[in-house]
Design an enzyme around this catalytic site. Structure first.
Site, short mmCIF file in Angstrom:
data_model
loop_
_atom_site.label_atom_id
_atom_site.label_comp_id
_atom_site.label_asym_id
_atom_site.label_seq_id
_atom_site.Cartn_x
_atom_site.Cartn_y
_atom_site.Cartn_z
N TYR A 77 -15.59 9.44 -7.65
CA TYR A 77 -14.42 9.38 -8.55
C TYR A 77 -14.38 10.53 -9.55
CZ TYR A 77 -12.71 5.16 -6.49
OH TYR A 77 -12.18 4.28 -5.58
N ARG A 80 -12.87 13.36 -7.82
CA ARG A 80 -11.40 13.21 -7.67
C ARG A 80 -10.70 13.41 -9.02
NH1 ARG A 80 -10.45 7.75 -4.81
NH2 ARG A 80 -8.27 8.37 -4.95
N HIS A 131 -2.06 0.88 -8.20
CA HIS A 131 -3.51 0.91 -7.96
C HIS A 131 -4.28 1.51 -9.12
CE1 HIS A 131 -2.31 0.92 -3.43
NE2 HIS A 131 -2.26 -0.30 -3.95
N CYS A 139 -14.82 -1.75 -18.37
CA CYS A 139 -16.19 -2.26 -18.27
C CYS A 139 -16.34 -3.06 -16.99
CB CYS A 139 -16.52 -3.14 -19.48
SG CYS A 139 -18.23 -3.72 -19.44
N CYS A 200 -20.56 0.93 -21.22
CA CYS A 200 -19.47 0.36 -22.04
C CYS A 200 -19.84 0.46 -23.53
CB CYS A 200 -19.27 -1.12 -21.67
SG CYS A 200 -18.03 -1.93 -22.71
N CYS A 203 -19.58 -3.67 -25.11
CA CYS A 203 -20.64 -4.67 -24.90
C CYS A 203 -22.00 -4.01 -24.74
CB CYS A 203 -20.31 -5.54 -23.67
SG CYS A 203 -20.51 -4.69 -22.10
C1 BV8 Z 1 -5.53 -7.29 -2.54
C2 BV8 Z 1 -7.16 2.88 -5.46
C3 BV8 Z 1 -6.00 -9.54 -2.74
C4 BV8 Z 1 -8.57 3.26 -5.20
C5 BV8 Z 1 -6.29 1.94 -3.38
C6 BV8 Z 1 -2.17 -8.37 3.13
C7 BV8 Z 1 -1.86 -8.79 1.85
C8 BV8 Z 1 -2.70 -8.51 0.78
C9 BV8 Z 1 -3.88 -7.78 0.98
C10 BV8 Z 1 -4.19 -7.35 2.25
C11 BV8 Z 1 -3.34 -7.65 3.32
N1 BV8 Z 1 -3.90 -7.10 4.43
C12 BV8 Z 1 -5.05 -6.47 4.10
C13 BV8 Z 1 -5.26 -6.63 2.80
C14 BV8 Z 1 -6.41 -6.10 2.06
C15 BV8 Z 1 -6.19 -4.70 1.52
C16 BV8 Z 1 -5.47 -3.79 2.47
O1 BV8 Z 1 -4.28 -3.59 2.36
N2 BV8 Z 1 -6.22 -3.20 3.40
C17 BV8 Z 1 -5.64 -2.24 4.30
C18 BV8 Z 1 -6.65 -1.13 4.56
C19 BV8 Z 1 -5.25 -2.97 5.57
N3 BV8 Z 1 -5.50 -4.76 0.26
C20 BV8 Z 1 -6.23 -4.92 -0.85
O2 BV8 Z 1 -7.43 -5.08 -0.85
C21 BV8 Z 1 -5.46 -4.93 -2.16
N4 BV8 Z 1 -5.89 -6.07 -2.91
O3 BV8 Z 1 -4.75 -7.50 -1.69
O4 BV8 Z 1 -6.19 -8.24 -3.24
C22 BV8 Z 1 -6.50 -10.46 -3.78
C23 BV8 Z 1 -5.72 -11.54 -4.11
C24 BV8 Z 1 -6.19 -12.44 -5.05
C25 BV8 Z 1 -7.42 -12.22 -5.67
C26 BV8 Z 1 -8.20 -11.11 -5.34
C27 BV8 Z 1 -7.75 -10.23 -4.38
C28 BV8 Z 1 -5.82 -3.72 -3.00
C29 BV8 Z 1 -5.39 -2.46 -2.32
C30 BV8 Z 1 -5.58 -1.28 -3.29
C31 BV8 Z 1 -6.71 -0.41 -2.81
N5 BV8 Z 1 -6.82 0.78 -3.65
N6 BV8 Z 1 -6.38 2.97 -4.23
C32 BV8 Z 1 -8.71 4.73 -4.89
O5 BV8 Z 1 -7.69 5.45 -4.79
O6 BV8 Z 1 -9.85 5.16 -4.74
S1 BV8 Z 1 -5.40 2.12 -1.97
C33 BV8 Z 1 -5.44 3.73 -1.43
O7 BV8 Z 1 -4.66 3.73 -0.21
C34 BV8 Z 1 -4.76 4.78 -2.30
O8 BV8 Z 1 -4.22 4.27 -3.49
C35 BV8 Z 1 -3.62 5.25 -1.41
O9 BV8 Z 1 -2.51 5.64 -2.09
C36 BV8 Z 1 -3.37 4.01 -0.67
C37 BV8 Z 1 -2.45 3.99 0.46
O10 BV8 Z 1 -2.65 5.09 1.26
P1 BV8 Z 1 -1.47 6.18 1.31
O11 BV8 Z 1 -1.07 6.52 -0.06
O12 BV8 Z 1 -0.42 5.68 2.23
O13 BV8 Z 1 -2.25 7.39 1.88
P2 BV8 Z 1 -2.59 7.64 3.40
O14 BV8 Z 1 -3.58 8.74 3.43
O15 BV8 Z 1 -2.87 6.35 4.09
O16 BV8 Z 1 -1.21 8.15 4.02
C38 BV8 Z 1 -0.66 9.37 3.57
C39 BV8 Z 1 0.66 9.49 4.31
O17 BV8 Z 1 1.30 10.68 3.87
C40 BV8 Z 1 0.51 9.60 5.80
O18 BV8 Z 1 1.50 8.78 6.41
C41 BV8 Z 1 0.78 11.08 6.11
O19 BV8 Z 1 1.44 11.25 7.35
C42 BV8 Z 1 1.71 11.43 4.98
N7 BV8 Z 1 1.64 12.83 4.51
C43 BV8 Z 1 0.56 13.64 4.48
N8 BV8 Z 1 0.91 14.82 3.91
C44 BV8 Z 1 2.23 14.73 3.58
C45 BV8 Z 1 2.70 13.46 3.97
N9 BV8 Z 1 3.98 13.06 3.78
C46 BV8 Z 1 4.81 13.94 3.20
N10 BV8 Z 1 4.44 15.18 2.80
C47 BV8 Z 1 3.17 15.61 2.98
N11 BV8 Z 1 2.82 16.85 2.58
#
Ligand code: BV8
Length: 301
Positions: A77, A80, A131, A139, A200, A203
């Site tokens: 991180y 990043r 996100h 913390c 933190c 705490c």
């Molecule tokens: C949760 C922060 C539940 C950290 C990130 C259904 C419902 C709910 C949850 C789920 C579900 N199914 C699965 C889940 C679980 C999970 C999930 O979605 N998993 C995925 C992998 C299937 N979701 C979660 O865990 C979420 N939490 O649901 O909690 C809960 C409920 C109650 C109590 C407790 C818990 C939390 C998800 C958040 C994760 N954190 N980021 C960090 O950044 O380090 S997500 C991370 O992926 C980034 O934020 C990023 O933005 C995000 C999405 O990816 P994209 O932005 O789309 O990036 P990617 O590389 O994938 O794609 C880029 C695109 O751009 C491509 O299409 C490419 O072609 C295009 N591109 C490239 N260059 C260009 C371009 N387009 C235009 N111009 C260009 N130049």
């Protein structure tokens, strides 16, 4: 000298039909992903950008990874944060901020944690960071609620400084010493002791952690409530723009379906037509293929 009109990257017919709809729209959503910042030099989350050293970014973005090796996760991180601070918002960030200022019923839902939309002066009341942000910390102790926003200190603690190549005699001063690329697995990663990680200040027990939403964690309740309120409005939604996201992460990606269910037309901006989920749900009414940094300013002007 004849002015060279900027070469349009968008087929004229699509541009005209989209802009006609945009101009007649009052309630508009934008769902942003890592592709929006690709042209600012920040790697996307999947594909080539998804690997950091030998680690899949998705695996490092979990509470389990932080519990197992907080030093490694902080180095991921901190790197990043450093890269995002070196990056600049691109014309797409500014064009979206401009539209948000002009259109009363506009709301941006960003999955990006890189801080580039806020730095493009996107109106904060119309920007929901689903996100979190690389520049928030909190913390890691459950009972402690200490959080800090807009912490741009880089590195956040001395131990997380990007190592430099001191062996290069040509550098005049340490300031110019070449930073090593610690995203390259062939570059040695400095060993970190837990005591050197950010602690933190409230705490005094818990480690501070990045203020981002990790996989398996809930999105910020205030953000979810704000969006639910905006979506609950009885009025239909005219348009959702899905910009630079693979729309694979939930619940963020689910807003496309919710908007469509409220009548929204869908405009997708993506570098790779094949990267959108095959399901027809994301079949956009418009699909603008190419770099968001070029396309977004053009379609929003
Ligand atoms: C949760 C922060 C539940 C950290 C990130 C259904 C419902 C709910 C949850 C789920 C579900 N199914 C699965 C889940 C679980 C999970 C999930 O979605 N998993 C995925 C992998 C299937 N979701 C979660 O865990 C979420 N939490 O649901 O909690 C809960 C409920 C109650 C109590 C407790 C818990 C939390 C998800 C958040 C994760 N954190 N980021 C960090 O950044 O380090 S997500 C991370 O992926 C980034 O934020 C990023 O933005 C995000 C999405 O990816 P994209 O932005 O789309 O990036 P990617 O590389 O994938 O794609 C880029 C695109 O751009 C491509 O299409 C490419 O072609 C295009 N591109 C490239 N260059 C260009 C371009 N387009 C235009 N111009 C260009 N130049």
């Amino acid at each position: 000298m004849a002015s060279t009109a900027a070469r349009s990257v968008v087929p004229q017919k699509d541009l005209e039909s989209f802009q006609a709809h945009l101009n007649s729209s009052t309630r508009i959503l934008a769902l942003l992903g890592a592709g929006l910042s690709a042209s600012s030099g920040l790697p996307t989350f999947r594909g080539a950008g998804g690997l950091w050293r030998t680690h899949d970014a998705v695996e490092l973005a979990t509470p389990e990874a932080f519990g197992r090796d907080p030093g490694l996760v902080w180095q991921f991180y901190s790197y990043r944060r450093h890269m995002a601070l070196q990056a600049k918002p691109n014309p797409a960030h500014y064009a979206l901020a401009e539209l948000a200022r002009k259109k009363e019923g506009f709301m941006t839902l960003s999955q990006n944690v890189d801080g580039l939309s806020p730095r493009a002066n996107h109106p904060p009341e119309k920007l929901k960071l689903l996100h979190g942000s690389l520049f928030d910390v909190k913390c890691s102790e459950f009972f402690c609620k200490h959080t800090e926003s807009n912490n741009y200190t880089d590195p956040i603690v001395p131990a997380l400084a990007i190592p430099t190549d001191e062996s290069d005699p040509t550098t005049i001063s340490a300031l110019q010493a070449r930073e090593l690329d610690i995203s390259d697995e062939n570059v040695a990663l400095p060993e970190l002791a837990i005591r050197d990680l950010p602690r933190c200040p409230k705490c005094k027990r818990g480690l501070l952690r990045p203020g981002v939403v990790w996989f398996g964690e809930m999105l910020p309740t205030q953000v979810l409530d704000d969006i639910d309120k905006w979506m609950a409005d009885s009025k239909k939604i005219d348009l959702i723009m899905v910009i630079g996201t693979s729309a694979k992460v939930y619940p963020a990606a689910g807003y496309v379906d919710s908007a469509r269910a409220k009548g929204a037309k869908v405009a997708v901006v993506n570098m790779d037509r094949a990267d959108m989920p095959a399901s027809g749900l994301y079949k956009g009414d418009w699909f603008f293929e190419g770099d968001a940094a070029q396309i977004v300013p053009e379609i929003l002007k």
